[in-house]
Design a protein around this motif. Structure first.
Motif, mmCIF file in Angstrom:
data_model
loop_
_atom_site.group_PDB
_atom_site.id
_atom_site.type_symbol
_atom_site.label_atom_id
_atom_site.label_comp_id
_atom_site.label_asym_id
_atom_site.label_seq_id
_atom_site.Cartn_x
_atom_site.Cartn_y
_atom_site.Cartn_z
ATOM 1 N N MET A 11 0.835 -1.179 0.000
ATOM 2 C CA MET A 11 0.000 0.000 0.000
ATOM 3 C C MET A 11 0.880 1.242 0.000
ATOM 4 O O MET A 11 2.010 1.193 0.473
ATOM 5 N N ALA A 12 0.392 2.334 -0.508
ATOM 6 C CA ALA A 12 1.155 3.573 -0.566
ATOM 7 C C ALA A 12 1.487 4.059 0.834
ATOM 8 O O ALA A 12 0.748 3.814 1.789
ATOM 9 N N GLY A 13 2.609 4.743 0.945
ATOM 10 C CA GLY A 13 3.004 5.332 2.213
ATOM 11 C C GLY A 13 3.918 4.475 3.045
ATOM 12 O O GLY A 13 4.448 4.937 4.052
ATOM 13 N N GLU A 14 4.131 3.213 2.670
ATOM 14 C CA GLU A 14 5.049 2.365 3.420
ATOM 15 C C GLU A 14 6.451 2.951 3.300
ATOM 16 O O GLU A 14 6.872 3.355 2.226
ATOM 17 N N THR A 15 7.164 2.988 4.407
ATOM 18 C CA THR A 15 8.498 3.572 4.383
ATOM 19 C C THR A 15 9.376 2.929 5.444
ATOM 20 O O THR A 15 8.877 2.408 6.444
ATOM 21 N N ALA A 16 10.662 2.959 5.193
ATOM 22 C CA ALA A 16 11.656 2.526 6.174
ATOM 23 C C ALA A 16 12.945 3.247 5.848
ATOM 24 O O ALA A 16 13.212 3.590 4.691
ATOM 25 N N GLU A 17 13.718 3.474 6.875
ATOM 26 C CA GLU A 17 15.016 4.132 6.707
ATOM 27 C C GLU A 17 15.952 3.555 7.759
ATOM 28 O O GLU A 17 15.561 3.372 8.910
ATOM 29 N N ARG A 18 17.159 3.249 7.344
ATOM 30 C CA ARG A 18 18.167 2.698 8.243
ATOM 31 C C ARG A 18 19.484 3.423 7.998
ATOM 32 O O ARG A 18 19.755 3.880 6.897
ATOM 33 N N SER A 19 20.313 3.459 9.041
ATOM 34 C CA SER A 19 21.633 4.081 8.934
ATOM 35 C C SER A 19 22.683 3.147 9.502
ATOM 36 O O SER A 19 22.399 2.335 10.391
#
Length: 155
Positions: A1-9
């Motif tokens: 679905m739209a809007g799924e997000t993830a961010e890692r550093s």
């Protein structure tokens, strides 16, 4: 679905210019990506906004290709591109941001799904992959570990 997000550093034990030499060359992404097997530059040089490339992916027994367009390419350590459907619809945005941390470099990788998918496709995707956001987050973690190994080996 739209809007799924993830961010890692993750921090890499190398200066920012050494990390950017790898991250800023999209043709090298298969060296560290969890799913990306090969890149084919379609238009442009692969190092500037507007360049297009095809990413050929594999996960388990599933293979697929996506056309990608570089939206932002900044030699100070920022790369952003999107994947698109055959009709040109933006599907997912991906980004890499680099930040010097003393002699090391913090690399942040993330994605944001833009495209809306139908209920049946969403159910099929969930059955095949589980939670797509968690799947991509795990892949980002693995990619950042592999990127660190590639950069640290060549530094």
């Amino acid at each position: 679905m739209a809007g799924e997000t993830a961010e890692r550093s993750a921090e890499i034990a190398a200066p920012i210019d050494a990390v950017w030499a790898v991250v800023g060359d999209v043709s090298r992404m298969p060296e560290w990506s969890e799913e990306l097997e090969s890149i084919e530059i379609l238009d442009g040089d692969g190092r500037s906004a507007g360049s297009r490339f095809r990413g050929n992916n594999r996960s388990g027994g599933r293979a697929w290709s996506m056309t990608c367009v570089i939206d932002s390419f900044d030699n100070n350590g920022h790369l952003e591109f999107h994947t698109e459907s055959d009709s040109g619809e933006v599907r997912t945005r991906w980004w890499y941001r680099l930040e010097a941390v003393g002699e090391r470099t913090r690399v942040t990788e993330g994605f944001l799904r833009i495209a809306k998918i139908g209920r049946i496709r969403a159910l099929a995707e969930r059955k095949l992959l589980g939670d797509r956001t968690e799947h991509n987050a795990r892949n980002i973690d693995g990619s950042l570990r592999r990127l660190a190994a590639v950069v640290e080996r060549s530094s």
